[in-house]
Design an enzyme around this catalytic site. Structure first.
Site, PDB file in Angstrom:
ATOM      1  N   ASP A 200     -11.177  13.385   8.324  1.00  0.00           N
ATOM      2  CA  ASP A 200      -9.787  13.752   8.560  1.00  0.00           C
ATOM      3  C   ASP A 200      -8.962  12.535   8.992  1.00  0.00           C
ATOM      4  OD1 ASP A 200      -8.021  16.222   8.982  1.00  0.00           O
ATOM      5  OD2 ASP A 200      -7.787  15.220  10.916  1.00  0.00           O
ATOM      6  N   GLU A 262      -9.736  11.544   3.772  1.00  0.00           N
ATOM      7  CA  GLU A 262      -8.402  12.110   3.551  1.00  0.00           C
ATOM      8  C   GLU A 262      -7.389  10.983   3.801  1.00  0.00           C
ATOM      9  OE1 GLU A 262      -6.512  14.241   6.588  1.00  0.00           O
ATOM     10  OE2 GLU A 262      -5.420  15.584   5.270  1.00  0.00           O
TER      11      GLU A 262
HETATM   12  C1  NOJ Z   1      -5.345  16.982   8.207  1.00  0.00           C
HETATM   13  C2  NOJ Z   1      -5.904  18.376   8.140  1.00  0.00           C
HETATM   14  O1  NOJ Z   1      -6.180  18.698   6.810  1.00  0.00           O
HETATM   15  C3  NOJ Z   1      -4.865  19.270   8.767  1.00  0.00           C
HETATM   16  O2  NOJ Z   1      -5.164  20.628   8.572  1.00  0.00           O
HETATM   17  C4  NOJ Z   1      -4.773  18.934  10.228  1.00  0.00           C
HETATM   18  O3  NOJ Z   1      -3.751  19.704  10.819  1.00  0.00           O
HETATM   19  C5  NOJ Z   1      -4.448  17.446  10.416  1.00  0.00           C
HETATM   20  N1  NOJ Z   1      -5.233  16.588   9.574  1.00  0.00           N
HETATM   21  C6  NOJ Z   1      -4.688  17.036  11.833  1.00  0.00           C
HETATM   22  O4  NOJ Z   1      -6.068  16.996  12.086  1.00  0.00           O
END
Ligand code: NOJ
Length: 519
Positions: A200, A262
């Site tokens: 993440d 991500e």
């Molecule tokens: C990306 C995640 O996919 C999302 O759902 C989350 O709110 C944020 N990062 C913060 O962790």
């Protein structure tokens, strides 16, 4: 021929499970690990290669689990570590790989590290785990991605940084103790047998030295915008050595463990730096997810993807939906750009055309499944599920909704529990008690899996057929070339090996003549 075991991630179709909303085994209205285990068989028949689980670790659930308070335990909402092991063994028994979500940019404010930091006070080594600063006003102009300032003040006067909710303090990745702690966390799950991680917000982990103001205050909370001069909270170079270390740890385990970042960094030539051979295996191709669905945009994006990822020997991933954006079956049923898509749609907004959206979404998926590389599917898209666009304010749980006082409705609409068997008294098979942490819209019954199973032409059977063909023709490891004479302003055509894929981006019918060499 299936994908070879080594390099499986280069071509894998990876299905995202959002544990809260997949299947609820204990009837409390919240999906859980035993629920996932009980439904893995149906994912196997769908024809996917791997699953990715959004966070199920201990968490106060202020951001649906992306606020972790213990990285090495399962939140009781979802079960126990034992339930996790059973789920993992079942998935492996079915030949499915398992990736889990790792959230390294921030913890929950209920994590021991943060509690210790608060208790230890200013100037303590405990505070060095996070970004604490003194001052009468916030230390800089950064804004939270969920709205409002990115700084919160403690009673002792110090401020802490949080790029997301105030309950999600950002870790200080300059601190070697933080780095070591995460290496242990990686090993904890690798030892348990996971096949890898979805990481993440890796592009947020490094912060520019001195935490300077964002050069453009209007953009200081907008995430980054392509072409923006080095935003101080995104994609700092200091993060790359961290991922090289992680890669070495993954590589030291048997089998091929993989990590997908991500990494929201554009252009793709920049994102490609994250998938150099000794860093991440994959990143999500956000350019593709964000592209308007037109022939010219998609053509440009596909070309850019192959050029960028190819330059470092990495596969492209392809993705159309996830838990943060409006489901593509709804997105494509109206004029919903990326900004609106990630902010969701509420009852007072213009509503999508469900029929048109579904037709376009299935066609888009088929176009995408023919491309070489790896593909991410989001749970429910194989049913053609639309976004819940009429969710009433009292049900909204995404922190974005509260932090913007309802100005942005947030992402709950794409997170609604799945319909398995059409019967509204049991939330269409999601939960035996009928409970559901977010209510399903009435239309979900008609999308239930049991109504689509073995029904020719259903969205589910169309996905199954396409996935089977993808496997049989080994398309994920295939080749790519545009078939120029068939391409036009509204049509794209490409060849992957012997397969010809044509796609009409318009809603009106079109016809084209295919030479005998293309049949
Ligand atoms: C990306 C995640 O996919 C999302 O759902 C989350 O709110 C944020 N990062 C913060 O962790």
């Amino acid at each position: 021929m299936g994908a070879p075991e080594l390099d499986w991630w280069r071509s894998a179709v990876i299905y995202q499970i959002y544990p809260r909303s997949f299947a609820d085994a204990n009837g409390d209205g919240m999906g859980d690990l035993p629920g996932i285990t009980s439904r893995l068989g149906s994912l196997k028949t769908l024809g996917i290669d791997a699953i990715w689980l959004s966070p199920f670790m201990r968490s106060p659930q202020k951001d649906a689990g992306y606020d972790v308070s213990d990285y090495c335990d399962v939140d009781p909402l979802f079960g126990t570590l034992d339930d996790f092991d059973k789920m993992l063994a079942t998935a492996h028994g079915l030949g499915l790989k398992v990736l889990i979500d790792l959230v390294p940019n921030h913890t929950s404010d209920q994590h021991e590290w943060f509690k210790r930091a608060v208790a230890a006070g200013p100037g303590s080594p405990e505070r060095e785990f996070y970004h604490f600063r003194d001052g009468d006003v916030p230390p800089n102009n950064w804004q939270s991605m969920f709205g409002g300032p990115a700084w919160t003040q403690l009673p002792d006067g110090q401020w802490y940084c949080h790029l997301f909710d105030s309950s999600q303090p950002d870790l200080n990745w300059e601190n070697p103790a933080v780095q070591e702690a995460f290496e242990d966390i990686l090993r904890f799950w690798l030892d348990r047998g996971v096949d890898g991680f979805r990481v993440d917000q890796p592009h947020a982990m490094g912060k520019a030295e001195g935490l300077p103001d964002h050069p453009d205050v209007a953009r200081a909370g907008a995430g980054f915008i392509e072409g923006e001069p080095s935003p101080p909270m995104w994609f700092q170079d200091s993060v790359h050595p961290i991922f090289r270390k992680w890669r070495a740890i993954l590589d030291s385990y048997p089998g091929e463990r993989a990590m997908c970042g991500e990494a929201y960094v554009l252009p793709l030539s920049f994102m490609a730096l994250w998938v150099r051979p000794d860093e991440f295996h994959q990143t999500f191709n956000f350019r593709y997810l964000d592209s308007p669905w037109t022939a010219s945009d998609i053509r440009a994006c596909v070309d850019e993807s192959f050029a960028a990822f190819g330059s470092v020997g990495a596969p492209s991933t392809w993705v159309l939906s996830n838990h943060d954006v409006m489901r593509h079956a709804s997105r494509m049923g109206g004029d919903f750009g990326r900004t609106t898509a990630s902010d969701g749609v509420g009852p007072n907004d213009p509503q999508p055309d469900a029929e048109l959206g579904l037709k376009r979404a299935v066609a888009a998926t088929l176009f995408t499944l023919g491309l070489p590389g790896s593909m991410y599917l989001y749970q429910g898209e194989e049913l053609g599920l639309p976004e819940h666009t009429t969710l009433e304010p009292e049900f909204r749980q995404d922190p974005t909704f509260a932090r913007t006082k309802g100005a942005r409705v947030g992402r709950d609409g794409c997170r609604v529990p799945l319909p398995w068997e059409a019967n509204s008294s049991i939330s269409n098979g999601f939960s035996s008690t009928g409970k559901s942490w977010l209510p399903q819209p009435a239309s979900y019954a008609s999308y239930s899996r049991d109504l689509q199973e073995s029904v020719e032409g259903s969205t589910l059977e169309t996905y199954k057929r396409a996935l089977a063909m993808r496997k049989e023709l080994n398309l994920g490891h295939g080749t790519f070339e545009w078939v120029e004479y068939l391409c036009s302003e509204s049509v794209l055509a490409y060849r992957n090996g012997n397969l010809l894929v044509t796609h009409n981006f318009e809603t009106s019918e079109t016809s084209w003549e295919v030479g005998h060499q293309d049949t």
